[in-house]
Enzyme design. Structure first.
Site, PDB file in Angstrom:
ATOM      1  N   GLU A 134       0.801  -1.235   0.000  1.00  0.00           N
ATOM      2  CA  GLU A 134       0.000   0.000   0.000  1.00  0.00           C
ATOM      3  C   GLU A 134       0.834   1.285   0.000  1.00  0.00           C
ATOM      4  O   GLU A 134       0.812   2.058   0.971  1.00  0.00           O
ATOM      5  CB  GLU A 134      -0.948   0.009   1.203  1.00  0.00           C
ATOM      6  N   GLU A 148      -5.489  -8.622   1.091  1.00  0.00           N
ATOM      7  CA  GLU A 148      -6.119  -8.248   2.366  1.00  0.00           C
ATOM      8  C   GLU A 148      -7.592  -7.964   2.142  1.00  0.00           C
ATOM      9  O   GLU A 148      -7.962  -7.298   1.173  1.00  0.00           O
ATOM     10  CB  GLU A 148      -5.516  -6.959   2.972  1.00  0.00           C
TER      11      GLU A 148
HETATM   12  C1  FCB Z   1      -4.399  -1.961   5.674  1.00  0.00           C
HETATM   13  C2  FCB Z   1      -3.020  -2.337   6.173  1.00  0.00           C
HETATM   14  C3  FCB Z   1      -3.018  -3.393   7.223  1.00  0.00           C
HETATM   15  C4  FCB Z   1      -4.172  -3.263   8.192  1.00  0.00           C
HETATM   16  C5  FCB Z   1      -5.475  -3.042   7.469  1.00  0.00           C
HETATM   17  C6  FCB Z   1      -6.681  -2.920   8.370  1.00  0.00           C
HETATM   18  O1  FCB Z   1      -4.381  -0.683   5.137  1.00  0.00           O
HETATM   19  O2  FCB Z   1      -2.241  -2.801   5.114  1.00  0.00           O
HETATM   20  O3  FCB Z   1      -1.765  -3.362   7.870  1.00  0.00           O
HETATM   21  O4  FCB Z   1      -3.916  -2.315   9.132  1.00  0.00           O
HETATM   22  O5  FCB Z   1      -5.406  -1.930   6.641  1.00  0.00           O
END
Ligand code: FCB
Length: 442
Positions: free
Chosen positions: A170, A352
């Site tokens: 990110e 994620e």
């Molecule tokens: C993302 C991050 C991760 C976590 C989630 C909720 O932006 O990559 O580390 O904190 O959000």
């Protein structure tokens, strides 16, 4: 018990589709005295930066509990584990490998291999060594070359043990949250900084891809981006324009350079002092081919036109998770289809996805039905995207366990495993039990 399920003919029921759980070094490890300080240590030590005034000194104590944590991962029956390497743990101040730190990760990787769990390793999940920040951090172009050198040394050391390397996690968060609005480490504020930091991060990514492909050509090497799709509040053309500008600023800014070798056209509307310093050849380095694209998705954002700025983000409507993010699953498939239609993409991993819920542990159980519902709705949208032709190879739940949620500290829980931060006891939540059952019933 609420179950997670997928349609009978879904590609996501194939054994080829990879299911995993994800974590990041600073959020779980602790073991602070066994590494150099990083920007998050410094940021946490400042006043009013972290909601509960906490820090990452102990976190989930994974540095000491890694063996039982890997047993836990194995007990869930997942195919893969996504972890990140702490740069300040494996590289010392003179730029050489710190063997003790490297051994920590080698032990983890060997243990995963024994259990047949694929390792997805991210090289940078935001824990920049503080001494590098002291020289300007991501505002200094040299940091991109230091990152390449770190990537070179660590990938050579871990060679053959990693299924997939991601350069960055990110870069939007590192650049915008860290160097433009200052709500993440290193806490720098100013519109003139965000895009400069972003360019150096993307350059770092491109340079690291070169060494990853040299050292570990058999690993799948790529990057992880987050997307918060931008929707207009109404169907007026001015709101549509506002949402489109926001999308270019927050989302396309990070993906377009990778696949088209250029920044979005709004770069021409950005004042001189906010422009990134692009050198000849940078965009070629940044846009070198990737083996995969990692996509992180949690929510969407809604915009309206504004008299003074290019856009105004309205407060997220309900339903929301405990961190205040709207639950809007449809944006997930719409995002994946739109990326697929806009760019010529390599295979995608959902690296994620998950929800913060205000979990309560009662009689050793966490009945997190809202999280199960979130996962069900979002897995369904991943399946919809696949049916629309998007090439998605795997899905990672964020997160394996509750952990240090950045500016929210320990107050927001994203795990499918509950962590008692006093005893460090782990308890698999109902969502974890459901996720595990879904995987085993493929
Ligand atoms: C993302 C991050 C991760 C976590 C989630 C909720 O932006 O990559 O580390 O904190 O959000």
């Amino acid at each position: 018990m609420a179950k997670l399920s997928l349609p009978a003919n879904s590609k996501m029921r194939s054994n080829e589709f990879i299911y995993g759980v994800a974590t990041a070094s600073f959020q779980i490890e602790g073991g602070v005295n066994k590494r150099l300080p990083c920007i998050w240590d410094t940021f946490c030590a400042q006043k009013n930066t972290i909601a509960d005034n906490s820090n990452g000194d102990i976190a989930c104590d994974h540095f000491n509990q890694w063996q039982s944590d890997i047993e836990l991962i194995d007990s869930l029956g997942v195919d893969a584990y996504r972890l990140s390497i702490s740069w300040p743990r494996v590289i010392n101040k003179s730029g050489e490998l710190n063997q003790e730190g490297v051994d920590f990760y080698l032990n983890i990787l060997n243990s995963l291999a024994q259990k047949n769990i694929k390792a997805f390793v991210t090289l940078y999940h935001w824990d920049l060594p503080q001494h590098i920040e002291d020289n300007g951090g991501w505002l200094n172009r040299d940091t991109a070359y230091l990152f390449r050198d770190y990537a070179d040394k660590i990938s050579a050391a871990l060679k053959g043990k990693v299924y997939s390397f991601a350069t960055l996690n990110e870069p939007f968060c590192s650049a915008y949250l860290g160097y433009e609005v200052g709500v993440h480490a290193p806490g720098i504020k100013g519109k003139e900084y965000g895009k400069k930091a972003a360019h150096h991060l993307l350059l770092a990514h491109g340079l690291a891809m070169q060494v990853l492909n040299k050292n570990c050509p058999d690993s799948k090497n790529g990057i992880v981006l987050n997307f918060t799709p931008c929707y207009p509040e109404t169907n007026s053309s001015i709101d549509a324009k506002a949402a489109s500008y926001a999308d270019d600023y927050f989302n396309q800014w990070y993906i377009k350079p990778l696949f088209d070798g250029q920044y979005p056209d709004i770069i021409n509307q950005i004042p001189d002092e906010q422009q990134p310093a692009i050198h000849d050849g940078d965009m070629d380095i940044i846009s070198a081919p990737l083996d995969f694209l990692g996509v992180n998705f949690y929510t969407r954002a809604i915009y309206r036109a504004d008299k003074h700025e290019h856009f105004f983000q309205i407060a997220p409507p309900e339903p929301r998770t405990d961190i205040g993010w709207e639950i809007y699953p449809k944006a997930f498939s719409e995002l994946l289809v739109s990326l697929h239609n806009t760019y010529s993409l390599p295979p995608i991993f959902i690296t994620e996805n998950g929800a913060a819920i205000d979990d309560k542990i009662e009689q050793d159980q966490v009945n997190d039905i809202d999280r199960i519902n979130y996962y069900q709705a979002h897995l369904t949208e991943v399946n919809n995207a696949i049916e629309s032709g998007v090439n998605i190879k795997g899905y990672f739940a964020w997160s394996l366990m509750d952990n240090f949620e950045w500016a929210e500290g320990y107050s927001k829980r994203f795990g499918i495993v509950y962590v008692d931060y006093i005893t460090q006891q782990r308890t698999v939540k109902q969502s974890g039990i459901s996720y595990s059952a879904m995987i085993s019933q493929r």
